[in-house]
Design a protein around this motif. Sequence first.
Motif, PDB file in Angstrom:
ATOM      1  N   HIS A 359       1.956   2.618   1.907  1.00 14.20           N
ATOM      2  CA  HIS A 359       1.535   3.039   3.238  1.00 14.20           C
ATOM      3  C   HIS A 359       2.683   3.760   3.937  1.00 14.20           C
ATOM      4  O   HIS A 359       3.819   3.304   3.906  1.00 14.20           O
ATOM      5  N   TRP A 360       2.346   4.868   4.575  1.00 13.60           N
ATOM      6  CA  TRP A 360       3.311   5.677   5.308  1.00 13.60           C
ATOM      7  C   TRP A 360       2.995   5.566   6.799  1.00 13.60           C
ATOM      8  O   TRP A 360       1.876   5.865   7.220  1.00 13.60           O
ATOM      9  N   LEU A 361       3.976   5.138   7.590  1.00 13.82           N
ATOM     10  CA  LEU A 361       3.805   4.946   9.025  1.00 13.82           C
ATOM     11  C   LEU A 361       4.728   5.900   9.779  1.00 13.82           C
ATOM     12  O   LEU A 361       5.865   6.138   9.356  1.00 13.82           O
ATOM     13  N   ARG A 367       1.773   4.413  13.623  1.00 15.58           N
ATOM     14  CA  ARG A 367       0.429   4.753  13.137  1.00 15.58           C
ATOM     15  C   ARG A 367       0.499   5.163  11.665  1.00 15.58           C
ATOM     16  O   ARG A 367       1.518   5.648  11.175  1.00 15.58           O
ATOM     17  N   PHE A 368      -0.625   4.957  10.961  1.00 15.57           N
ATOM     18  CA  PHE A 368      -0.696   5.376   9.558  1.00 15.57           C
ATOM     19  C   PHE A 368      -0.825   6.896   9.480  1.00 15.57           C
ATOM     20  O   PHE A 368      -1.629   7.501  10.180  1.00 15.57           O
ATOM     21  N   VAL A 369      -0.049   7.495   8.575  1.00 16.95           N
ATOM     22  CA  VAL A 369      -0.121   8.946   8.392  1.00 16.95           C
ATOM     23  C   VAL A 369      -0.468   9.318   6.953  1.00 16.95           C
ATOM     24  O   VAL A 369      -0.872  10.449   6.682  1.00 16.95           O
ATOM     25  N   ALA A 370      -0.329   8.373   6.011  1.00 15.37           N
ATOM     26  CA  ALA A 370      -0.693   8.642   4.614  1.00 15.37           C
ATOM     27  C   ALA A 370      -0.794   7.324   3.875  1.00 15.37           C
ATOM     28  O   ALA A 370      -0.230   6.300   4.292  1.00 15.37           O
ATOM     29  N   ARG A 371      -1.526   7.384   2.755  1.00 15.45           N
ATOM     30  CA  ARG A 371      -1.660   6.211   1.891  1.00 15.45           C
ATOM     31  C   ARG A 371      -1.883   6.696   0.470  1.00 15.45           C
ATOM     32  O   ARG A 371      -2.613   7.662   0.242  1.00 15.45           O
ATOM     33  N   THR A 372      -1.237   6.042  -0.487  1.00 12.73           N
ATOM     34  CA  THR A 372      -1.450   6.396  -1.889  1.00 12.73           C
ATOM     35  C   THR A 372      -1.450   5.130  -2.722  1.00 12.73           C
ATOM     36  O   THR A 372      -0.790   4.151  -2.372  1.00 12.73           O
ATOM     37  N   GLU A 373      -2.205   5.130  -3.825  1.00 13.17           N
ATOM     38  CA  GLU A 373      -2.302   3.955  -4.688  1.00 13.17           C
ATOM     39  C   GLU A 373      -1.456   4.163  -5.935  1.00 13.17           C
ATOM     40  O   GLU A 373      -1.554   5.197  -6.591  1.00 13.17           O
ATOM     41  N   ILE A 374      -0.628   3.171  -6.240  1.00 15.50           N
ATOM     42  CA  ILE A 374       0.192   3.218  -7.450  1.00 15.50           C
ATOM     43  C   ILE A 374      -0.617   2.712  -8.640  1.00 15.50           C
ATOM     44  O   ILE A 374      -0.769   3.365  -9.655  1.00 15.50           O
ATOM     45  N   GLU A 375      -1.127   1.504  -8.534  1.00 10.32           N
ATOM     46  CA  GLU A 375      -2.064   0.917  -9.485  1.00 10.32           C
ATOM     47  C   GLU A 375      -2.572  -0.369  -8.854  1.00 10.32           C
ATOM     48  O   GLU A 375      -2.209  -0.724  -7.735  1.00 10.32           O
ATOM     49  N   GLU A 376      -3.444  -1.089  -9.566  1.00 15.50           N
ATOM     50  CA  GLU A 376      -4.037  -2.285  -9.005  1.00 15.50           C
ATOM     51  C   GLU A 376      -3.054  -3.444  -8.906  1.00 15.50           C
ATOM     52  O   GLU A 376      -3.235  -4.338  -8.094  1.00 15.50           O
ATOM     53  N   GLU A 377      -2.030  -3.455  -9.756  1.00 18.74           N
ATOM     54  CA  GLU A 377      -1.025  -4.498  -9.668  1.00 18.74           C
ATOM     55  C   GLU A 377      -0.255  -4.351  -8.350  1.00 18.74           C
ATOM     56  O   GLU A 377      -0.012  -3.248  -7.878  1.00 18.74           O
TER      57      GLU A 377
END
Length: 406
Positions: A359-361, A367-377
């Motif tokens: 999460h990028w704040l 406030r949130f400005v971006a979100r990315t998923e690495i993996e489910e772990e």
Amino acid sequence: MKNTTLPRLGLVRGNLQAGAVGISRLFFVLLLLSVVGCTALQEYLPESDTSEPPMELTEFVPEIGVEVLWSAKAGKGTGDRYLRLPLSFIDGKVIAADYKGRVSAFDALTGERLWETKLDLPITGGPGVGDGLVVVGTEDALVVALDVVDGSPIWQATVSSEILSAPGVGGGMVVARSGDGQVYGLDASSGSPLWVYQRNVPVLTLRGAAAPVIADRKVIMGLAGGKLVALSLDGGQLLWERTIVVPRGRTELDRLVDIDSEPVVQGRYLYIVTYNGRVASVWLADGEVLWTREMSSYAGIGVDGETVYVTDTEGHIWALESRTGASLWRQSKLLRRQPTAPVSYQDYIVVGDLAGYVHWLAKDDGRFVARTEIEEEGIVNAPLVVDDILYVRSQGGVLKAIQVAD
């Protein structure tokens, strides 16, 4: 790429035969230590709080683009064990270690695997880097130093119990903390012990230990029980000691206070946060406490110029004024998602969480400005920031280099 295997040579186990406890999420693993010495040890896993699930992720309009520069597999990670094996950076290399004993070096710009060493040892602390070394600690009470150039083993030293934090490396010394409260100053070139500092461990502590930080020829460490100490790097003598929080309560669990995250040095100041206690600003020279405020954290703290960022036990992300500790903002939409310690990246604060998201704040209001998923772990360790690249590794061993898109 060089692949090196270190044989298991003359392992001498310390008197703490704890092992790692398997858990699927970040629960508190508490160590019950005997009052007399450390010859007896039990692990206690309290029941998880299932009254409320992790907060669902909220939708928002992204303000920045995020791109993955490269991705690699950095060993098998820590699996379902709660171990903090942070990424490290040295000489253009990103260094990663996993519980199975694999230590890897990747080119920071391209992700090319430069070398890999299979120690056949259960790594539970590190990697620490410095002075041309990559240093890890093991469950078998060993400290192992590798050459940063090719990963070849240089020396190994036996300590009294397992290592649960990254050894500090610098100034010709390697400083390692063992689980029974002893701190070892080892010669960086040979691993020979030069000094030992002993502290009693409280009856009840969090599983883990704050990594020692080397600064100004001092070794700075937070201790179980809520104390912060500075030792002489050269001889291990106690230079100063300060109580950040005093244990209070009717039961041992109520009185549990611990410093499980490493202090952060910013110029002449230290910033530290305790579990079940306080966040504090401390004068590096003599340990004078400049300010404190009530807060509890096991994840850790980040500092950027005039602002201190803290992830508290509930999952709030706080921004505090560094001179006074006054609140600037609080982000409350990651509750119970077990976010990592915050790191500063350009105009943003970045944290990982238990579901493998980053999460990028925004620094100005959280406030949130971006979100990315690495993996489910999940992601346990704070991301590593080097120049304009952010490196993140999941508990499953997936390592990614991420950058804000142009």
